[in-house]
Structures are given as structure tokens and as C-alpha cells.
Design a protein around this motif. Sequence first.
Motif, PDB file in Angstrom:
ATOM      1  N   ARG A  62       0.835  -1.208   0.000  1.00 37.16           N
ATOM      2  CA  ARG A  62       0.000   0.000   0.000  1.00 37.16           C
ATOM      3  C   ARG A  62       0.866   1.253   0.000  1.00 37.16           C
ATOM      4  O   ARG A  62       0.612   2.201  -0.744  1.00 37.16           O
ATOM      5  CB  ARG A  62      -0.915  -0.006   1.226  1.00 37.16           C
ATOM      6  CG  ARG A  62      -1.758   1.242   1.333  1.00 37.16           C
ATOM      7  CD  ARG A  62      -2.631   1.211   2.559  1.00 37.16           C
ATOM      8  NE  ARG A  62      -3.286   2.493   2.710  1.00 37.16           N
ATOM      9  CZ  ARG A  62      -3.679   2.982   3.854  1.00 37.16           C
ATOM     10  NH1 ARG A  62      -3.518   2.304   4.958  1.00 37.16           N
ATOM     11  NH2 ARG A  62      -4.250   4.159   3.919  1.00 37.16           N
ATOM     12  N   LEU A  63       1.915   1.250   0.823  1.00 35.67           N
ATOM     13  CA  LEU A  63       2.809   2.403   0.887  1.00 35.67           C
ATOM     14  C   LEU A  63       3.542   2.609  -0.442  1.00 35.67           C
ATOM     15  O   LEU A  63       3.610   3.722  -0.958  1.00 35.67           O
ATOM     16  CB  LEU A  63       3.807   2.220   2.026  1.00 35.67           C
ATOM     17  CG  LEU A  63       4.799   3.348   2.250  1.00 35.67           C
ATOM     18  CD1 LEU A  63       4.076   4.650   2.556  1.00 35.67           C
ATOM     19  CD2 LEU A  63       5.748   2.977   3.377  1.00 35.67           C
ATOM     20  N   VAL A  64       4.067   1.524  -1.004  1.00 37.40           N
ATOM     21  CA  VAL A  64       4.784   1.609  -2.290  1.00 37.40           C
ATOM     22  C   VAL A  64       3.837   2.089  -3.395  1.00 37.40           C
ATOM     23  O   VAL A  64       4.179   2.980  -4.180  1.00 37.40           O
ATOM     24  CB  VAL A  64       5.418   0.249  -2.650  1.00 37.40           C
ATOM     25  CG1 VAL A  64       5.917   0.232  -4.079  1.00 37.40           C
ATOM     26  CG2 VAL A  64       6.535  -0.085  -1.676  1.00 37.40           C
ATOM     27  N   LEU A  65       2.638   1.514  -3.451  1.00 38.87           N
ATOM     28  CA  LEU A  65       1.679   1.918  -4.485  1.00 38.87           C
ATOM     29  C   LEU A  65       1.228   3.364  -4.298  1.00 38.87           C
ATOM     30  O   LEU A  65       0.957   4.063  -5.284  1.00 38.87           O
ATOM     31  CB  LEU A  65       0.478   0.973  -4.496  1.00 38.87           C
ATOM     32  CG  LEU A  65       0.760  -0.432  -5.023  1.00 38.87           C
ATOM     33  CD1 LEU A  65      -0.469  -1.314  -4.885  1.00 38.87           C
ATOM     34  CD2 LEU A  65       1.251  -0.400  -6.453  1.00 38.87           C
ATOM     35  N   VAL A  68       3.996   5.383  -5.852  1.00 31.15           N
ATOM     36  CA  VAL A  68       3.942   5.237  -7.311  1.00 31.15           C
ATOM     37  C   VAL A  68       2.757   6.019  -7.877  1.00 31.15           C
ATOM     38  O   VAL A  68       2.877   6.701  -8.895  1.00 31.15           O
ATOM     39  CB  VAL A  68       3.874   3.747  -7.722  1.00 31.15           C
ATOM     40  CG1 VAL A  68       3.602   3.596  -9.206  1.00 31.15           C
ATOM     41  CG2 VAL A  68       5.167   3.042  -7.345  1.00 31.15           C
ATOM     42  N   GLU A  69       1.607   5.965  -7.211  1.00 32.25           N
ATOM     43  CA  GLU A  69       0.430   6.702  -7.683  1.00 32.25           C
ATOM     44  C   GLU A  69       0.661   8.206  -7.619  1.00 32.25           C
ATOM     45  O   GLU A  69       0.270   8.942  -8.521  1.00 32.25           O
ATOM     46  CB  GLU A  69      -0.815   6.312  -6.871  1.00 32.25           C
ATOM     47  CG  GLU A  69      -2.068   7.065  -7.242  1.00 32.25           C
ATOM     48  CD  GLU A  69      -2.534   6.867  -8.689  1.00 32.25           C
ATOM     49  OE1 GLU A  69      -3.411   7.639  -9.128  1.00 32.25           O
ATOM     50  OE2 GLU A  69      -2.045   5.958  -9.388  1.00 32.25           O
ATOM     51  N   LEU A  70       1.310   8.667  -6.575  1.00 32.26           N
ATOM     52  CA  LEU A  70       1.637  10.094  -6.482  1.00 32.26           C
ATOM     53  C   LEU A  70       2.531  10.509  -7.649  1.00 32.26           C
ATOM     54  O   LEU A  70       2.272  11.522  -8.322  1.00 32.26           O
ATOM     55  CB  LEU A  70       2.325  10.396  -5.151  1.00 32.26           C
ATOM     56  CG  LEU A  70       2.791  11.830  -4.939  1.00 32.26           C
ATOM     57  CD1 LEU A  70       1.608  12.794  -4.932  1.00 32.26           C
ATOM     58  CD2 LEU A  70       3.587  11.944  -3.652  1.00 32.26           C
ATOM     59  N   VAL A 102      -1.243   2.523 -19.511  1.00 30.36           N
ATOM     60  CA  VAL A 102      -0.730   1.217 -19.110  1.00 30.36           C
ATOM     61  C   VAL A 102      -0.318   1.243 -17.639  1.00 30.36           C
ATOM     62  O   VAL A 102      -0.621   0.308 -16.881  1.00 30.36           O
ATOM     63  CB  VAL A 102       0.457   0.793 -20.012  1.00 30.36           C
ATOM     64  CG1 VAL A 102       1.194  -0.405 -19.435  1.00 30.36           C
ATOM     65  CG2 VAL A 102      -0.023   0.504 -21.419  1.00 30.36           C
ATOM     66  N   LEU A 103       0.331   2.310 -17.220  1.00 36.29           N
ATOM     67  CA  LEU A 103       0.734   2.434 -15.823  1.00 36.29           C
ATOM     68  C   LEU A 103      -0.492   2.434 -14.904  1.00 36.29           C
ATOM     69  O   LEU A 103      -0.507   1.768 -13.867  1.00 36.29           O
ATOM     70  CB  LEU A 103       1.562   3.702 -15.609  1.00 36.29           C
ATOM     71  CG  LEU A 103       2.061   3.949 -14.192  1.00 36.29           C
ATOM     72  CD1 LEU A 103       2.863   2.769 -13.657  1.00 36.29           C
ATOM     73  CD2 LEU A 103       2.892   5.227 -14.141  1.00 36.29           C
ATOM     74  N   HIS A 104      -1.536   3.140 -15.287  1.00 35.72           N
ATOM     75  CA  HIS A 104      -2.762   3.159 -14.489  1.00 35.72           C
ATOM     76  C   HIS A 104      -3.376   1.755 -14.418  1.00 35.72           C
ATOM     77  O   HIS A 104      -3.820   1.308 -13.350  1.00 35.72           O
ATOM     78  CB  HIS A 104      -3.769   4.155 -15.060  1.00 35.72           C
ATOM     79  CG  HIS A 104      -4.976   4.310 -14.197  1.00 35.72           C
ATOM     80  ND1 HIS A 104      -6.101   3.550 -14.363  1.00 35.72           N
ATOM     81  CD2 HIS A 104      -5.213   5.127 -13.151  1.00 35.72           C
ATOM     82  CE1 HIS A 104      -6.992   3.891 -13.458  1.00 35.72           C
ATOM     83  NE2 HIS A 104      -6.481   4.844 -12.707  1.00 35.72           N
ATOM     84  N   LEU A 121      -5.148   4.249  -1.371  1.00 40.71           N
ATOM     85  CA  LEU A 121      -3.802   4.810  -1.525  1.00 40.71           C
ATOM     86  C   LEU A 121      -3.738   6.278  -1.113  1.00 40.71           C
ATOM     87  O   LEU A 121      -2.651   6.832  -0.958  1.00 40.71           O
ATOM     88  CB  LEU A 121      -3.331   4.664  -2.979  1.00 40.71           C
ATOM     89  CG  LEU A 121      -3.365   3.251  -3.551  1.00 40.71           C
ATOM     90  CD1 LEU A 121      -2.845   3.265  -4.979  1.00 40.71           C
ATOM     91  CD2 LEU A 121      -2.592   2.284  -2.688  1.00 40.71           C
ATOM     92  N   ASN A 122      -4.870   6.894  -0.935  1.00 43.19           N
ATOM     93  CA  ASN A 122      -4.914   8.318  -0.594  1.00 43.19           C
ATOM     94  C   ASN A 122      -4.814   8.486   0.913  1.00 43.19           C
ATOM     95  O   ASN A 122      -5.808   8.568   1.618  1.00 43.19           O
ATOM     96  CB  ASN A 122      -6.190   8.964  -1.133  1.00 43.19           C
ATOM     97  CG  ASN A 122      -6.060  10.459  -1.201  1.00 43.19           C
ATOM     98  OD1 ASN A 122      -5.042  11.032  -0.835  1.00 43.19           O
ATOM     99  ND2 ASN A 122      -7.102  11.101  -1.658  1.00 43.19           N
ATOM    100  N   ILE A 123      -3.590   8.551   1.403  1.00 44.73           N
ATOM    101  CA  ILE A 123      -3.324   8.622   2.841  1.00 44.73           C
ATOM    102  C   ILE A 123      -3.738   9.993   3.373  1.00 44.73           C
ATOM    103  O   ILE A 123      -3.437  11.024   2.774  1.00 44.73           O
ATOM    104  CB  ILE A 123      -1.831   8.364   3.116  1.00 44.73           C
ATOM    105  CG1 ILE A 123      -1.474   6.941   2.695  1.00 44.73           C
ATOM    106  CG2 ILE A 123      -1.499   8.593   4.581  1.00 44.73           C
ATOM    107  CD1 ILE A 123       0.007   6.635   2.762  1.00 44.73           C
ATOM    108  N   ASP A 124      -4.424   9.983   4.503  1.00 41.20           N
ATOM    109  CA  ASP A 124      -4.854  11.218   5.156  1.00 41.20           C
ATOM    110  C   ASP A 124      -3.678  11.784   5.942  1.00 41.20           C
ATOM    111  O   ASP A 124      -3.135  11.116   6.818  1.00 41.20           O
ATOM    112  CB  ASP A 124      -6.033  10.925   6.078  1.00 41.20           C
ATOM    113  CG  ASP A 124      -6.640  12.190   6.655  1.00 41.20           C
ATOM    114  OD1 ASP A 124      -6.126  13.286   6.393  1.00 41.20           O
ATOM    115  OD2 ASP A 124      -7.637  12.064   7.386  1.00 41.20           O
ATOM    116  N   LEU A 125      -3.287  13.015   5.632  1.00 42.31           N
ATOM    117  CA  LEU A 125      -2.147  13.654   6.303  1.00 42.31           C
ATOM    118  C   LEU A 125      -2.598  14.551   7.449  1.00 42.31           C
ATOM    119  O   LEU A 125      -1.912  15.495   7.812  1.00 42.31           O
ATOM    120  CB  LEU A 125      -1.343  14.456   5.284  1.00 42.31           C
ATOM    121  CG  LEU A 125      -0.737  13.655   4.147  1.00 42.31           C
ATOM    122  CD1 LEU A 125      -0.057  14.568   3.148  1.00 42.31           C
ATOM    123  CD2 LEU A 125       0.220  12.606   4.662  1.00 42.31           C
TER     124      LEU A 125
END
Length: 134
Positions: A62-65, A68-70, A102-104, A121-125
Motif C-alpha cells: 500500500r505504501l509503495v503503491l 507510485v500513484e503520487l 498502461v501504468l494506471h 492509496l490516498n493517505i490522510d495527512l
Amino acid sequence: MTSTVTSPDDPRADRIREVAEAAARAFALLPARPDDLPSSSGRDALWRLRTDPDTVERDLMRLVLTIVELLRQLMERQALHRVDEGDLTEEQEERLGLTLMVLHDRMTELCDRYGLRMEDLNIDLGPLGPLLPP
């Protein structure tokens, strides 16, 4: 290791007392336990990574993705900016668009594989809000 005790007449005693009081004030501002943190619409516990050995692989993924998504979203914005500026040839635009699609798709596949949704993947800061834009 030896420690020195200062007498009340020692000029360092005031400084030590001042530092101790400042530290006490600073620690008073921090919550003692994660449960003491103010809830941001009740979602805060859902957004933390768990340290359970059974879920460590999923949490790491989850952290890695998330990272990557960011980066994918930043590249997509940069690509759109370059397209708007006319910096790319039609072939480059086509290749860039295909690469981003393709990446998506790969991101979606990896999320499925680890039981995640793109929303996970959208971590709350906290006070800064979510990491990723909607």
C-alpha cells in the motif's frame, strides 16, 4: 556514567529548570496515545498502516503503491502541461498517453492483487488533508 546534581545556588539550576519546564509544556501538547488524537471525521484509524505481521506485505505494498500513484499523477500533470504548451510531437503525445494508461492499468491490477482500492492509496495527512488530489 556519572551524573552531577546541581545545587539551588548553581547558575545552571535555573537553566535546567527552564529546559525541564519547556519540555513539560511541549509534551503536554502531544497526545499520550494514538487514541487521544483528534478524529478527522472518524477515518483516522482506517488510514493508519497496521503493524500486524499477517498484513505487513499488504501494508508495505500500500505504501509503495501510494508513492507510485503520487508520481504517476505528477507525471500525468506534467504531460498535460507539455501537451498544452505544444512541446511534444503527435507521436510523443500518443506514446506518453499510452504509457500513462498502461501504468494506471498496472496500478489497478496490483491494487486488486493485494486487496486494495485506488482510494486506499490516498493517505490522510491530518491537518494537511489527503495526500492525493480527488
